[in-house]
Design an enzyme around this catalytic site. Structure first.
Site, PDB file in Angstrom:
ATOM      1  N   ILE A  12     -12.669  59.280 -44.811  1.00 51.44           N
ATOM      2  CA  ILE A  12     -11.267  59.233 -44.365  1.00 51.44           C
ATOM      3  C   ILE A  12     -10.367  58.789 -45.524  1.00 51.44           C
ATOM      4  CG2 ILE A  12      -9.692  58.437 -42.557  1.00 51.44           C
ATOM      5  CD1 ILE A  12     -12.230  59.703 -41.420  1.00 51.44           C
ATOM      6  N   ASN A  41     -21.227  53.589 -49.948  1.00 52.04           N
ATOM      7  CA  ASN A  41     -21.393  54.779 -49.107  1.00 52.04           C
ATOM      8  C   ASN A  41     -20.432  55.872 -49.571  1.00 52.04           C
ATOM      9  OD1 ASN A  41     -22.343  56.362 -47.004  1.00 52.04           O
ATOM     10  ND2 ASN A  41     -20.835  55.612 -45.534  1.00 52.04           N
ATOM     11  N   SER A 130     -10.928  51.961 -34.424  1.00 54.69           N
ATOM     12  CA  SER A 130     -11.732  53.041 -33.836  1.00 54.69           C
ATOM     13  C   SER A 130     -11.611  53.065 -32.326  1.00 54.69           C
ATOM     14  CB  SER A 130     -13.206  52.835 -34.219  1.00 54.69           C
ATOM     15  OG  SER A 130     -14.045  53.694 -33.486  1.00 54.69           O
ATOM     16  N   TYR A 155     -21.003  47.378 -34.451  1.00 48.79           N
ATOM     17  CA  TYR A 155     -19.976  48.045 -35.281  1.00 48.79           C
ATOM     18  C   TYR A 155     -18.637  48.011 -34.547  1.00 48.79           C
ATOM     19  CZ  TYR A 155     -16.975  51.915 -36.515  1.00 48.79           C
ATOM     20  OH  TYR A 155     -15.873  52.674 -36.805  1.00 48.79           O
ATOM     21  N   LYS A 159     -14.766  46.030 -35.235  1.00 45.62           N
ATOM     22  CA  LYS A 159     -13.414  46.618 -35.187  1.00 45.62           C
ATOM     23  C   LYS A 159     -12.535  45.832 -34.204  1.00 45.62           C
ATOM     24  CE  LYS A 159     -14.021  50.128 -37.994  1.00 45.62           C
ATOM     25  NZ  LYS A 159     -13.324  50.192 -39.304  1.00 45.62           N
ATOM     26  N   ASN A 205     -23.731  61.538 -36.541  1.00 45.50           N
ATOM     27  CA  ASN A 205     -22.651  62.192 -35.806  1.00 45.50           C
ATOM     28  C   ASN A 205     -22.912  63.681 -35.571  1.00 45.50           C
ATOM     29  OD1 ASN A 205     -20.438  60.095 -37.668  1.00 45.50           O
ATOM     30  ND2 ASN A 205     -21.072  59.787 -35.566  1.00 45.50           N
ATOM     31  N   LEU A 206     -22.266  64.198 -34.542  1.00 45.15           N
ATOM     32  CA  LEU A 206     -22.538  65.562 -34.079  1.00 45.15           C
ATOM     33  C   LEU A 206     -22.258  66.643 -35.111  1.00 45.15           C
ATOM     34  CD1 LEU A 206     -23.325  67.490 -31.767  1.00 45.15           C
ATOM     35  CD2 LEU A 206     -20.906  67.473 -31.069  1.00 45.15           C
ATOM     36  N   ARG A 237     -15.725  64.342 -26.141  1.00 42.32           N
ATOM     37  CA  ARG A 237     -15.053  63.528 -27.152  1.00 42.32           C
ATOM     38  C   ARG A 237     -13.781  64.226 -27.631  1.00 42.32           C
ATOM     39  NH1 ARG A 237     -18.409  60.868 -25.279  1.00 42.32           N
ATOM     40  NH2 ARG A 237     -19.958  59.482 -26.267  1.00 42.32           N
TER      41      ARG A 237
HETATM   42  C1  WQD Z   1     -20.387  62.753 -30.304  1.00 43.51           C
HETATM   43  C2  WQD Z   1     -21.073  63.385 -29.097  1.00 43.51           C
HETATM   44  C3  WQD Z   1     -23.188  62.373 -28.586  1.00 43.51           C
HETATM   45  C4  WQD Z   1     -25.194  63.699 -32.280  1.00 43.51           C
HETATM   46  C5  WQD Z   1     -19.049  57.688 -33.241  1.00 43.51           C
HETATM   47  C6  WQD Z   1     -18.657  56.249 -33.355  1.00 43.51           C
HETATM   48  C7  WQD Z   1     -17.163  56.142 -33.486  1.00 43.51           C
HETATM   49  C8  WQD Z   1     -16.697  57.002 -34.648  1.00 43.51           C
HETATM   50  C9  WQD Z   1     -17.134  58.445 -34.446  1.00 43.51           C
HETATM   51  C10 WQD Z   1     -16.542  55.600 -36.591  1.00 43.51           C
HETATM   52  C11 WQD Z   1     -21.721  62.350 -28.187  1.00 43.51           C
HETATM   53  C12 WQD Z   1     -23.373  63.826 -29.011  1.00 43.51           C
HETATM   54  C13 WQD Z   1     -24.254  63.464 -31.284  1.00 43.51           C
HETATM   55  C14 WQD Z   1     -26.319  64.534 -31.995  1.00 43.51           C
HETATM   56  C15 WQD Z   1     -25.481  64.854 -29.758  1.00 43.51           C
HETATM   57  N1  WQD Z   1     -17.201  56.527 -35.884  1.00 43.51           N
HETATM   58  N2  WQD Z   1     -24.402  64.041 -30.051  1.00 43.51           N
HETATM   59  N3  WQD Z   1     -26.416  65.088 -30.731  1.00 43.51           N
HETATM   60  O1  WQD Z   1     -20.695  58.533 -30.817  1.00 43.51           O
HETATM   61  O2  WQD Z   1     -18.546  59.722 -30.086  1.00 43.51           O
HETATM   62  O3  WQD Z   1     -18.513  58.214 -32.060  1.00 43.51           O
HETATM   63  O4  WQD Z   1     -18.558  58.433 -34.337  1.00 43.51           O
HETATM   64  O5  WQD Z   1     -15.474  55.118 -36.363  1.00 43.51           O
HETATM   65  O6  WQD Z   1     -16.850  54.798 -33.721  1.00 43.51           O
HETATM   66  O7  WQD Z   1     -19.020  55.597 -32.165  1.00 43.51           O
HETATM   67  O8  WQD Z   1     -19.682  60.394 -32.225  1.00 43.51           O
HETATM   68  O9  WQD Z   1     -20.611  62.404 -33.293  1.00 43.51           O
HETATM   69  O10 WQD Z   1     -22.169  60.455 -32.824  1.00 43.51           O
HETATM   70  O11 WQD Z   1     -21.315  61.852 -30.917  1.00 43.51           O
HETATM   71  O12 WQD Z   1     -25.588  65.369 -28.631  1.00 43.51           O
HETATM   72  O13 WQD Z   1     -27.216  64.770 -32.859  1.00 43.51           O
HETATM   73  O14 WQD Z   1     -22.128  64.204 -29.580  1.00 43.51           O
HETATM   74  O15 WQD Z   1     -24.047  62.043 -27.507  1.00 43.51           O
HETATM   75  O16 WQD Z   1     -21.592  62.815 -26.849  1.00 43.51           O
HETATM   76  P1  WQD Z   1     -19.420  59.195 -31.175  1.00 43.51           P
HETATM   77  P2  WQD Z   1     -21.001  61.278 -32.396  1.00 43.51           P
END
Ligand code: WQD
Length: 340
Positions: A12, A41, A130, A155, A159, A205-206, A237
């Site tokens: 970011i 990182n 966040s 985490y 915040k 993350n996804l 999300r």
């Molecule tokens: C998104 C959706 C998972 C990975 C996190 C932090 C938040 C911010 C953003 C820092 C969810 C699903 C994920 C995968 C999946 N980070 N998923 N398979 O958890 O909403 O937020 O990242 O500030 O603070 O909490 O993001 O991308 O991990 O998950 O199905 O391999 O994708 O269950 O529904 P999240 P995410």
């Protein structure tokens, strides 16, 4: 006059550096950008890439924001008038296994920064918070006024605690201006393909996971649960393009320059997409099949999380402009550039 980005070589931070310098150039404003980052990182080459995109090299100091002497030297070297504070550990899963490291790092960096700012009369602070502080999954869209905050991991608690530290600091110093920015889910990358997200190891993350499947680095995506109370059963999300998020910081800095006190804003699109929506949007935007399997829910996940965006639009004059196809295309463009 200079603006300091702590953790400014990160995902970011680097995009915000570009947005700030491009805005200053458009406005004919003579400001200096200073980035401090310990590169825990992030990579030093990001500074070169920010320079390549904007044509201007930011000042870069490799240091830990918790290092009092290093921060005193930095503030003695540059006339810092405002700080955007990104520096901190941010992996949700890692925070569960290493809570003390997260509290030590994220709180120490913030407290050292605040002490240094006070010694040097620096009164404007934008904080990278966040949406993870909104852990009540049945009250979407989340508004900044909700009092029902709470976190599901260390985490998120860092915040939450830092927001409180900053509220108390602003209350004790009425001439300070503090802006808390609650990010939802930042994805995408700068269209140039020169900067983006580089997760270490297996992506938590996804979107980074999806782009690694698309690149053949991972065989398939695990969808964490399809039995949530959402339209297709998978997690919902609020995904926001990182360039939109970066522009939100420019708007927040403008706001801080004209106000005092502490104000909190959601930075999201206000639209919720499910995991399968993202998979299908990525496949459509890039013409690539993403194999997946349904896996058990991930501990700590909530069903739905998306933003009420009225306050940022009204008070910051900011709203997200990129759509989901843009986010999917730019995410893939970046992955290809680092996979070559
Ligand atoms: C998104 C959706 C998972 C990975 C996190 C932090 C938040 C911010 C953003 C820092 C969810 C699903 C994920 C995968 C999946 N980070 N998923 N398979 O958890 O909403 O937020 O990242 O500030 O603070 O909490 O993001 O991308 O991990 O998950 O199905 O391999 O994708 O269950 O529904 P999240 P995410």
């Amino acid at each position: 006059m200079a603006v300091l980005l702590t953790g400014g070589a990160g995902f970011i931070g680097s995009h915000t550096a570009v947005a700030l310098m491009e805005t200053w150039k458009q406005r004919g404003k003579k400001e200096q950008l200073v980035i401090v980052d310990n590169l825990y990182n992030a990579q030093a080459e990001v500074i070169d890439r920010i320079t390549a995109i904007t044509g201007t090299r930011p000042a870069f100091v490799q240091a830990d924001v918790a290092d009092r002497d290093a921060m005193e030297t930095l503030f003695n070297t540059y006339e810092i008038t405002a700080v955007i504070h990104f520096a901190g550990y941010k992996a949700v899963g890692e925070s569960v296994s290493k809570p003390v490291a997260y509290y030590r790092n994220n709180l120490d960096t913030t407290l050292t920064l605040l002490e240094t700012m006070a010694r040097h009369g620096c009164k404007q602070l934008i904080f990278s918070s966040s949406a993870t502080v909104y852990s009540v999954g049945d009250k979407v869209p989340f508004t900044e006024e909700t009092k029902e905050l709470g976190c599901t991991n260390p985490y998120g608690w860092t915040k939450y605690m830092i927001e409180q530290i900053l509220r108390d600091t602003a209350a004790a110093h009425p001439d300070m201006s503090v802006v808390l920015l609650r990010y939802f889910n930042p994805i995408g990358a700068h269209p140039s393909g020169l900067i983006g997200e580089r997760p270490n190891g297996i992506p938590n993350n996804l979107m980074p996971y999806i782009t690694q499947v698309a690149a053949g680095i991972r065989p398939k995506l695990s969808v964490f649960g399809n039995d949530y109370p959402t339209p297709d059963g998978t997690g919902v999300r609020d995904y926001i393009h990182v360039v939109d998020l970066a522009k939100g910081h420019v708007a927040a800095l403008d706001y801080a320059e004209g106000h005092t006190g502490c104000e909190v804003f959601n930075l999201g699109t206000g639209v919720g997409y499910s995991v399968l929506d993202i998979v299908h949007a990525f496949e459509q935007a890039n013409g690539i099949h993403i194999p997946y399997e349904i896996a058990p829910r991930r501990p700590g996940d909530i069903a739905s999380c998306y933003a009420a965006t009225d306050k940022a639009k009204k008070l910051l004059g900011w709203q997200a402009e990129y759509n989901l196809a843009d986010m999917c295309r730019d995410s893939w463009n970046w992955q290809k550039s680092i996979s070559e």
